[in-house]
Design a protein around this motif. Structure first.
Motif, PDB file in Angstrom:
ATOM      1  N   MET A 166       0.824  -1.182   0.000  1.00 19.39           N
ATOM      2  CA  MET A 166       0.000   0.000   0.000  1.00 19.39           C
ATOM      3  C   MET A 166       0.872   1.251   0.000  1.00 19.39           C
ATOM      4  N   LYS A 167       1.962   1.227   0.750  1.00 21.83           N
ATOM      5  CA  LYS A 167       2.865   2.363   0.812  1.00 21.83           C
ATOM      6  C   LYS A 167       3.411   2.676  -0.585  1.00 21.83           C
ATOM      7  N   HIS A 168       3.718   1.630  -1.348  1.00 18.73           N
ATOM      8  CA  HIS A 168       4.213   1.807  -2.719  1.00 18.73           C
ATOM      9  C   HIS A 168       3.155   2.452  -3.596  1.00 18.73           C
ATOM     10  N   LEU A 169       1.882   2.070  -3.416  1.00 20.42           N
ATOM     11  CA  LEU A 169       0.793   2.651  -4.212  1.00 20.42           C
ATOM     12  C   LEU A 169       0.635   4.135  -3.930  1.00 20.42           C
TER      13      LEU A 169
ATOM     14  N   ILE B  43      -6.437   6.311 -12.358  1.00 21.83           N
ATOM     15  CA  ILE B  43      -6.267   5.828 -13.731  1.00 21.83           C
ATOM     16  C   ILE B  43      -4.787   5.669 -14.062  1.00 21.83           C
ATOM     17  N   GLU B  44      -3.977   6.667 -13.708  1.00 22.56           N
ATOM     18  CA  GLU B  44      -2.533   6.582 -13.974  1.00 22.56           C
ATOM     19  C   GLU B  44      -1.898   5.421 -13.219  1.00 22.56           C
ATOM     20  N   ALA B  45      -2.244   5.283 -11.944  1.00 22.25           N
ATOM     21  CA  ALA B  45      -1.707   4.165 -11.161  1.00 22.25           C
ATOM     22  C   ALA B  45      -2.224   2.841 -11.722  1.00 22.25           C
ATOM     23  N   GLY B  46      -3.493   2.825 -12.123  1.00 14.81           N
ATOM     24  CA  GLY B  46      -4.076   1.624 -12.713  1.00 14.81           C
ATOM     25  C   GLY B  46      -3.381   1.207 -13.989  1.00 14.81           C
ATOM     26  N   GLN B  47      -2.993   2.183 -14.801  1.00 20.00           N
ATOM     27  CA  GLN B  47      -2.271   1.855 -16.034  1.00 20.00           C
ATOM     28  C   GLN B  47      -0.920   1.239 -15.707  1.00 20.00           C
TER      29      GLN B  47
ATOM     30  N   VAL C  72     -21.211 -11.033 -18.214  1.00 14.06           N
ATOM     31  CA  VAL C  72     -20.860  -9.727 -18.754  1.00 14.06           C
ATOM     32  C   VAL C  72     -19.798  -9.167 -17.834  1.00 14.06           C
ATOM     33  N   TRP C  73     -18.798  -8.518 -18.406  1.00 12.08           N
ATOM     34  CA  TRP C  73     -17.680  -8.010 -17.624  1.00 12.08           C
ATOM     35  C   TRP C  73     -18.039  -6.716 -16.902  1.00 12.08           C
ATOM     36  N   THR C  74     -18.825  -6.849 -15.843  1.00 15.77           N
ATOM     37  CA  THR C  74     -19.110  -5.731 -14.954  1.00 15.77           C
ATOM     38  C   THR C  74     -17.883  -5.517 -14.069  1.00 15.77           C
ATOM     39  N   PRO C  75     -17.799  -4.380 -13.373  1.00 13.39           N
ATOM     40  CA  PRO C  75     -16.685  -4.216 -12.432  1.00 13.39           C
ATOM     41  C   PRO C  75     -16.613  -5.345 -11.407  1.00 13.39           C
ATOM     42  N   GLY C  76     -17.755  -5.819 -10.906  1.00 16.65           N
ATOM     43  CA  GLY C  76     -17.748  -6.920  -9.946  1.00 16.65           C
ATOM     44  C   GLY C  76     -17.213  -8.210 -10.528  1.00 16.65           C
ATOM     45  N   ALA C  77     -17.583  -8.491 -11.768  1.00 19.04           N
ATOM     46  CA  ALA C  77     -17.097  -9.708 -12.424  1.00 19.04           C
ATOM     47  C   ALA C  77     -15.597  -9.614 -12.679  1.00 19.04           C
ATOM     48  N   ILE C  78     -15.137  -8.454 -13.114  1.00 17.45           N
ATOM     49  CA  ILE C  78     -13.694  -8.277 -13.356  1.00 17.45           C
ATOM     50  C   ILE C  78     -12.925  -8.387 -12.049  1.00 17.45           C
ATOM     51  N   ARG C  79     -13.465  -7.821 -10.988  1.00 15.93           N
ATOM     52  CA  ARG C  79     -12.815  -7.910  -9.673  1.00 15.93           C
ATOM     53  C   ARG C  79     -12.693  -9.377  -9.241  1.00 15.93           C
TER      54      ARG C  79
ATOM     55  N   THR D 206      -7.409  -2.418  -3.354  1.00 13.73           N
ATOM     56  CA  THR D 206      -6.956  -1.123  -3.855  1.00 13.73           C
ATOM     57  C   THR D 206      -6.322  -1.286  -5.231  1.00 13.73           C
ATOM     58  N   VAL D 207      -5.515  -2.299  -5.410  1.00 16.61           N
ATOM     59  CA  VAL D 207      -4.921  -2.574  -6.718  1.00 16.61           C
ATOM     60  C   VAL D 207      -6.035  -2.880  -7.721  1.00 16.61           C
ATOM     61  N   GLN D 208      -7.007  -3.664  -7.305  1.00 14.18           N
ATOM     62  CA  GLN D 208      -8.152  -3.946  -8.179  1.00 14.18           C
ATOM     63  C   GLN D 208      -8.873  -2.654  -8.569  1.00 14.18           C
ATOM     64  N   ASP D 209      -9.100  -1.768  -7.581  1.00 14.66           N
ATOM     65  CA  ASP D 209      -9.759  -0.477  -7.861  1.00 14.66           C
ATOM     66  C   ASP D 209      -9.008   0.311  -8.922  1.00 14.66           C
ATOM     67  N   PHE D 210      -7.694   0.373  -8.778  1.00 13.35           N
ATOM     68  CA  PHE D 210      -6.885   1.158  -9.712  1.00 13.35           C
ATOM     69  C   PHE D 210      -6.924   0.545 -11.114  1.00 13.35           C
ATOM     70  N   ILE D 211      -6.786  -0.774 -11.210  1.00 16.76           N
ATOM     71  CA  ILE D 211      -6.845  -1.429 -12.525  1.00 16.76           C
ATOM     72  C   ILE D 211      -8.228  -1.232 -13.138  1.00 16.76           C
ATOM     73  N   LEU D 212      -9.276  -1.338 -12.333  1.00 16.08           N
ATOM     74  CA  LEU D 212     -10.635  -1.099 -12.835  1.00 16.08           C
ATOM     75  C   LEU D 212     -10.813   0.338 -13.320  1.00 16.08           C
ATOM     76  N   ALA D 213     -10.218   1.299 -12.610  1.00 18.96           N
ATOM     77  CA  ALA D 213     -10.298   2.692 -13.058  1.00 18.96           C
ATOM     78  C   ALA D 213      -9.641   2.837 -14.428  1.00 18.96           C
ATOM     79  N   TYR D 214      -8.495   2.196 -14.615  1.00 23.31           N
ATOM     80  CA  TYR D 214      -7.826   2.249 -15.915  1.00 23.31           C
ATOM     81  C   TYR D 214      -8.670   1.572 -16.993  1.00 23.31           C
ATOM     82  N   LEU D 215      -9.189   0.378 -16.702  1.00 24.77           N
ATOM     83  CA  LEU D 215     -10.023  -0.317 -17.689  1.00 24.77           C
ATOM     84  C   LEU D 215     -11.253   0.514 -18.044  1.00 24.77           C
ATOM     85  N   GLY D 216     -11.803   1.215 -17.055  1.00 23.80           N
ATOM     86  CA  GLY D 216     -12.928   2.112 -17.326  1.00 23.80           C
ATOM     87  C   GLY D 216     -12.548   3.257 -18.237  1.00 23.80           C
TER      88      GLY D 216
END
Length: 140
Positions: free
Chosen positions: A1-4, A33-37, A87-94, A118-128
């Motif tokens: 988390m500190k790294h994020l 989004i940037e962290a997610g990328q 269907v690839w909803t955010p919940g399904a992707i998570r 938190t990592v999932q949230d960031f990746i989902l933000a990027y995918l969004g």
């Protein structure tokens, strides 16, 4: 988390500020989004390109949000994926990121689970950010 958090803070100068006021939530979303990328590039990119112009082992993930599973043309999906009906909803992707074999037994994809929400949230933000808003035809 500190790294994020360090990654998020390092992203601030890249956001760029305009004359128009920017809300804290807009800044946070850009940071996510940037962290997610960055996290996507480290965890997902070895097998998944963003779009079809870049070759990859797995199907590209551009427009993945709210797309039916197993329909990207030209990719040889597992029988389990094609028959899933999900269907690839955010919940399904998570759920997929955390444990794809548990989520869909019989899938071809193998990876180390991404369990940190938190990592999932960031990746989902990027995918969004790489999925157009008109993909959202259903709610989670």
């Amino acid at each position: 988390m500190k790294h994020l958090m360090s990654m998020a803070i390092a992203t601030l100068p890249l956001i760029g500020f305009s004359a128009a006021p920017v809300s804290a939530s807009e800044i946070f979303e850009k940071i996510k989004i940037e962290a997610g990328q960055t996290l996507y590039d480290r965890s997902c990119r070895r097998c998944h390109a963003v779009d079809s112009t870049d070759s990859s082992y797995g199907p590209p993930l551009e427009n993945i949000l709210y797309r039916a599973a197993g329909i990207y043309e030209g990719y040889d999906y597992s029988i389990a994926m094609e028959a899933s009906g999900i269907v690839w909803t955010p919940g399904a992707i998570r759920a997929w990121m955390e444990d794809n074999d548990g989520f869909m037994p019989g899938t071809k994809m193998r990876h180390v689970g991404i369990e940190d929400p938190t990592v999932q949230d960031f990746i989902l933000a990027y995918l969004g950010s790489i999925s157009p808003q008109d993909n959202k035809q259903i709610s989670e």
